[in-house]
Design a protein around this motif. Structure first.
Motif, short mmCIF file in Angstrom:
data_model
loop_
_atom_site.label_atom_id
_atom_site.label_comp_id
_atom_site.label_asym_id
_atom_site.label_seq_id
_atom_site.Cartn_x
_atom_site.Cartn_y
_atom_site.Cartn_z
N PRO A 93 0.83 -1.21 0.00
CA PRO A 93 0.00 0.00 0.00
C PRO A 93 0.86 1.26 0.00
O PRO A 93 2.04 1.22 0.34
CB PRO A 93 -0.79 -0.13 1.31
CG PRO A 93 0.08 -0.97 2.20
CD PRO A 93 0.76 -1.94 1.28
N PRO A 94 0.29 2.39 -0.40
CA PRO A 94 1.05 3.66 -0.36
C PRO A 94 1.54 3.95 1.05
O PRO A 94 0.84 3.72 2.04
CB PRO A 94 0.01 4.69 -0.81
CG PRO A 94 -1.01 3.91 -1.58
CD PRO A 94 -1.07 2.57 -0.94
N LEU A 95 2.77 4.44 1.15
CA LEU A 95 3.37 4.75 2.44
C LEU A 95 3.39 6.27 2.62
O LEU A 95 4.03 6.99 1.85
CB LEU A 95 4.80 4.20 2.51
CG LEU A 95 4.96 2.70 2.27
CD1 LEU A 95 6.45 2.32 2.32
CD2 LEU A 95 4.17 1.88 3.28
N ALA A 96 2.69 6.73 3.64
CA ALA A 96 2.63 8.17 3.88
C ALA A 96 3.98 8.71 4.35
O ALA A 96 4.38 9.82 4.00
CB ALA A 96 1.55 8.48 4.91
N THR A 97 4.68 7.91 5.13
CA THR A 97 5.99 8.32 5.64
C THR A 97 6.82 7.08 5.92
O THR A 97 6.28 6.01 6.21
CB THR A 97 5.85 9.17 6.92
OG1 THR A 97 7.14 9.60 7.36
CG2 THR A 97 5.16 8.39 8.03
N PHE A 98 8.13 7.21 5.83
CA PHE A 98 9.03 6.09 6.11
C PHE A 98 10.42 6.63 6.35
O PHE A 98 10.74 7.77 6.02
CB PHE A 98 9.03 5.05 4.98
CG PHE A 98 9.19 5.63 3.60
CD1 PHE A 98 10.45 5.84 3.05
CD2 PHE A 98 8.08 5.94 2.83
CE1 PHE A 98 10.61 6.37 1.78
CE2 PHE A 98 8.22 6.48 1.55
CZ PHE A 98 9.48 6.68 1.02
N ARG A 99 11.27 5.79 6.96
CA ARG A 99 12.66 6.16 7.25
C ARG A 99 13.57 5.58 6.17
O ARG A 99 13.44 4.40 5.83
CB ARG A 99 13.09 5.62 8.61
CG ARG A 99 12.11 5.92 9.76
CD ARG A 99 12.00 7.41 10.04
NE ARG A 99 13.27 8.03 10.31
CZ ARG A 99 13.84 8.06 11.53
NH1 ARG A 99 13.27 7.49 12.56
NH2 ARG A 99 15.01 8.67 11.70
#
Length: 313
Positions: free
Chosen positions: A126-132
């Motif tokens: 799924p689309p990732l709104a935020t990640f490191r």
């Protein structure tokens, strides 16, 4: 673990002055195991190895896939081949240097991040709104990661594995003076440099039976293609030190106890702009870490480090 192969094309234009193609494989867990703000690791292999080095499937052996290990913990693991290596290509390939390679690595990471954000990598991701974003590289891949971070500030932290920022050398067994090769180049013992003494013989044979770096028998994780500037890393001088000194994000230095850094503890001061430096020297591990029987020590410590970064920074 779910895997998706992707290819990114960069056309010749005023920004790049060269056309290039970057190949990558995105490994990820099922959607229910992905954290709200997941860690995404962008991993580059060493010279003579393709991106399947991070997903080793060895006949008769289990547990050699670093990507499987990390995705089981909810991490997204992206294995990439830099331009000039594996399935990644660039125009005028014989003329590329580390600056060019780093430029396209940064662009490739940016494009993969865009696809992670809009959910176009794979229907199951799924689309990732935020990640490191964590940069990781083994050997040649470590050098490219270092250059990329220094010049483009691509990642929030980097892992430099099997690379010396000071003076890279290949570990070799000591020989009696009477056996020294006078007046010519000594033959390199690749098995000693790449594999610890307790690595199963059939794994060593699978890796090196066809020779290295010009492999006559190609394992699934191998490649004949890697940039000519790779040899500058072993030229008896540091080409990484100035770039290492500019890196101001957390740095994880991972080395085997028989590896390419003659003095592992001397590597820490090379990253003089970073306030967060960790060093791990893994026992019974030579230069090609993922073949070692102690590989899980490295993988486990990397995950602990990433998780701690997630809380600290």
């Amino acid at each position: 673990m779910i895997s998706a192969d992707i290819t990114i094309h960069f056309d010749d234009n005023n920004a790049t002055t060269r056309s290039a193609t970057v190949a990558a494989t995105v490994h990820f867990p099922s959607a229910d195991k992905i954290a709200k703000e997941p860690i995404v690791v962008f991993a580059l292999p060493g010279a003579g190895y393709n991106r399947r080095y991070f997903n080793l499937q060895l006949p008769g052996h289990e547990g050699y896939s670093q990507s499987e290990y990390h995705t089981a913990q909810g991490i997204i693991f992206v294995a990439i081949e830099c331009v000039g290596a594996g399935d990644s290509y660039i125009s005028n390939e014989e003329q590329i240097d580390f600056g060019t390679i780093a430029f396209f690595h940064d662009k490739a990471v940016s494009e993969i991040c865009r696809q992670l954000t809009d959910g176009s990598i794979h229907p199951s991701l799924p689309p990732l709104a935020t990640f490191r974003k964590i940069g990781l590289g083994q050997s040649l891949g470590g050098a490219v990661t270092l250059f990329t971070q220094s010049r483009h500030k691509t990642f929030e932290a980097i892992c430099a594995l099997g690379i010396s920022a000071i003076d890279g050398v290949l570990p070799q067994p000591e020989k009696p003076a009477s056996d020294s090769n006078e007046g010519g180049d000594a033959e390199i013992d690749w098995a000693y440099a790449f594999h610890s003494d307790d690595t199963p013989k059939d794994i060593v044979d699978l890796d090196l039976a066809g020779g290295y770096p010009q492999r006559a028998i190609m394992p699934s994780f191998g490649t004949l293609r890697f940039p000519a500037c790779t040899f500058d890393l072993l030229a008896g001088r540091s080409i990484l030190l100035a770039d290492a000194a500019r890196i101001d994000v957390p740095v994880f230095i991972g080395l085997g106890d028989r590896d390419s850094a003659p003095d592992p503890r001397a590597e820490v001061p090379a990253y003089s702009s970073s306030n967060d430096i960790s060093l791990l020297i893994v026992p019974r591990m030579s230069h090609m870490h993922n073949f070692a029987c102690t590989r899980h020590i490295l993988w486990r410590r990397l995950e602990q480090w990433w998780t701690l970064l997630d809380k600290k920074h």
